[in-house]
Structure formats: structure tokens, C-alpha cells
Design a protein around this motif. Structure first.
Motif, short mmCIF file in Angstrom:
data_model
loop_
_atom_site.label_atom_id
_atom_site.label_comp_id
_atom_site.label_asym_id
_atom_site.label_seq_id
_atom_site.Cartn_x
_atom_site.Cartn_y
_atom_site.Cartn_z
N LEU A 143 54.31 4.69 73.89
CA LEU A 143 53.04 4.88 73.18
C LEU A 143 53.24 5.25 71.71
O LEU A 143 52.50 4.80 70.84
N GLU A 144 54.25 6.06 71.45
CA GLU A 144 54.55 6.41 70.06
C GLU A 144 54.88 5.15 69.25
O GLU A 144 54.37 4.94 68.16
N ARG A 145 55.72 4.30 69.83
CA ARG A 145 56.09 3.06 69.13
C ARG A 145 54.92 2.10 69.04
O ARG A 145 54.74 1.42 68.03
N TYR A 146 54.12 2.04 70.10
CA TYR A 146 52.95 1.16 70.12
C TYR A 146 51.99 1.52 68.99
O TYR A 146 51.51 0.66 68.25
N LEU A 147 51.72 2.82 68.83
CA LEU A 147 50.79 3.27 67.79
C LEU A 147 51.35 2.98 66.40
O LEU A 147 50.62 2.56 65.50
N ARG A 148 52.65 3.21 66.23
CA ARG A 148 53.26 2.94 64.93
C ARG A 148 53.19 1.46 64.59
O ARG A 148 52.91 1.08 63.45
N VAL A 149 53.45 0.62 65.59
CA VAL A 149 53.40 -0.83 65.37
C VAL A 149 51.98 -1.27 65.02
O VAL A 149 51.76 -2.10 64.14
N ARG A 150 50.98 -0.70 65.70
CA ARG A 150 49.59 -1.02 65.38
C ARG A 150 49.25 -0.67 63.94
O ARG A 150 48.57 -1.41 63.25
N GLN A 205 54.89 -0.58 54.04
CA GLN A 205 55.66 0.66 54.00
C GLN A 205 55.75 1.22 55.42
O GLN A 205 54.95 2.06 55.83
N ALA A 206 56.73 0.74 56.20
CA ALA A 206 56.84 1.10 57.61
C ALA A 206 57.02 2.61 57.80
O ALA A 206 56.40 3.22 58.68
N GLN A 207 57.85 3.23 56.96
CA GLN A 207 58.10 4.67 57.10
C GLN A 207 56.84 5.47 56.81
O GLN A 207 56.50 6.41 57.55
N LEU A 208 56.12 5.09 55.77
CA LEU A 208 54.87 5.77 55.43
C LEU A 208 53.85 5.61 56.55
O LEU A 208 53.17 6.56 56.93
N MET A 209 53.75 4.39 57.09
CA MET A 209 52.80 4.14 58.18
C MET A 209 53.15 4.96 59.42
O MET A 209 52.27 5.47 60.11
N ALA A 210 54.46 5.12 59.67
CA ALA A 210 54.90 5.95 60.80
C ALA A 210 54.50 7.41 60.58
O ALA A 210 54.02 8.08 61.51
N GLU A 211 54.66 7.90 59.36
CA GLU A 211 54.29 9.29 59.05
C GLU A 211 52.78 9.50 59.19
O GLU A 211 52.34 10.52 59.75
N ILE A 212 51.99 8.54 58.72
CA ILE A 212 50.53 8.64 58.85
C ILE A 212 50.13 8.62 60.33
O ILE A 212 49.29 9.41 60.76
N THR A 213 50.77 7.74 61.09
CA THR A 213 50.49 7.66 62.52
C THR A 213 50.79 8.98 63.21
O THR A 213 49.96 9.50 63.98
#
Length: 199
Positions: A130-137, A51-59
Motif C-alpha cells: 500500500l505504501e508503494r501503491y500510494l507513492r506510485v499513484r 520529482q519522485a522523491q518529493l512525491m514520496a515525501e508528500i505522500t
């Protein structure tokens, strides 16, 4: 089960009163409630896929809490896929970031020694990167965990299928032996009856 044990060991090491959780999945949430841990948020409907969107929101939520000073450290606990037969439990630091990890290349040499030119300015570039890096992690950790889970299920189903095949062969052999014994018994009775008529 193993990742829950690993998470429990970490919470006990740090101290339960110093830990707040964001639970992704029912088993983790249920375990946290049973242990009496503080739960900030829970996300239960994952449907077995990343769930990429959910993971982005949690990040984003974790980054905001970290920058606001609500937490001084963010850790992620998940199963890391090694191969079809093996995965290991990891509790890794998500925030704060390690500058050495970000600046070194795969060969291990320090890539931060040269002069860099940023366009636009460095702050803007790092803000986006960094925002994208953290989301990808975060997405990668969820993908890793799901891969481990699906792999374990495939192995369990494969073992169950093999056991069923062995059981089927065993039952077939037992039935054939019973049928053969019954036929042999009937033949003996016929032969004995014929001998009795002759006598």
C-alpha cells in the motif's frame, strides 16, 4: 487555469474552512494565497520534470496526517492527459482507499473472492504494497499533469510557428506587390518621358 477553476469549484463545494492544501507549483500556490485558503506546505521548484522523491515525501506526509486523524480525506487535483489535443481536470480521492478498487481486476470481476496465502503475514505485505501503491499513484498524477502541460506548450508553439509562417507569406506577398507597383510606375514614367521627347 482550468485546473485552478476546478479546484476552486471543489473548495467552494466542500467549504473553505474544511480544506487545507499542499501546493505543488507556483501557480497553484499563488491562486491559493489569492483565495485566502489554508496552505500546509508548498513545493515550488519542480524544474519541469517528475520529482519522485518529493512525491514520496508528500505522500508519506499525507498518509501520516490521515492515520493521525488530522484529516479525514485526501484529494488530488491535477490535469489528466487524454491525448495531444485534450486533457481534463480531475479531483480524485487519494485517501481513504476504496477496497473494491484495490481488489477488482481490469475486467471488472471481483478478484477478492478466492482464498489468498500471504508470506510473510497479510499485515506486513499490505503495509509494504500500500505504501508503494500510494507513492506510485502520486508520481503518476504528477507525470500526468506534466505531460498535459508539455502537450499544451507544444501545441501553443506549433500554432505560433504556423502563424509566423502565414504572416511571413503575407508580408512577402505585400512587399512583392509594392515592388511590382514601384517598377510599373517607373516604367510608365520612362515611357511617358520618351513619348514627350518624341512629341
Amino acid at each position: 487555469k482550468h485546473i485552478l477553476n476546478r479546484a476552486t469549484a471543489y473548495v467552494e463545494e466542500v467549504g473553505q474552512d474544511k480544506v487545507e492544501l499542499i501546493c505543488v507549483g507556483k501557480k497553484g500556490r499563488d491562486h491559493a494565497k489569492k483565495m485566502g485558503w489554508t496552505i500546509l506546505a508548498e513545493h515550488l521548484e519542480l524544474q519541469g520534470s517528475v520529482q519522485a522523491q518529493l512525491m514520496a515525501e508528500i505522500t508519506d506526509e499525507m498518509v501520516q496526517r490521515f492515520l493521525a486523524g488530522d484529516t479525514d480525506r485526501v484529494m488530488i487535483a491535477y490535469n489528466s492527459f487524454i491525448n495531444m489535443m485534450r486533457y481534463e481536470q480531475k479531483v480524485v480521492e487519494f485517501l481513504p482507499l476504496d477496497p473494491g478498487e484495490l481488489l477488482s481486476d481490469e475486467g471488472g470481476d471481483d478478484a477478492g473472492g478466492g482464498e489468498m496465502i500471504f508470506e510473510p503475514d497479510a499485515e506486513t505485505v499490505f503495509g509494504v504494497v500500500l505504501e508503494r501503491y500510494l507513492r506510485v499513484r502520486m508520481v503518476t498524477s504528477q507525470a500526468d499533469a506534466l505531460t498535459s502541460e508539455h502537450s499544451a506548450r507544444m501545441i501553443a508553439m506549433s500554432n505560433a510557428t504556423d502563424n509566423c509562417d502565414e504572416l511571413k507569406e503575407s508580408v512577402t506577398l505585400a512587399l512583392n506587390k509594392a515592388r511590382q507597383a514601384s517598377i510599373t510606375k517607373e516604367l510608365l514614367e520612362i515611357v511617358s518621358g520618351a513619348e514627350a521627347l518624341k512629341g
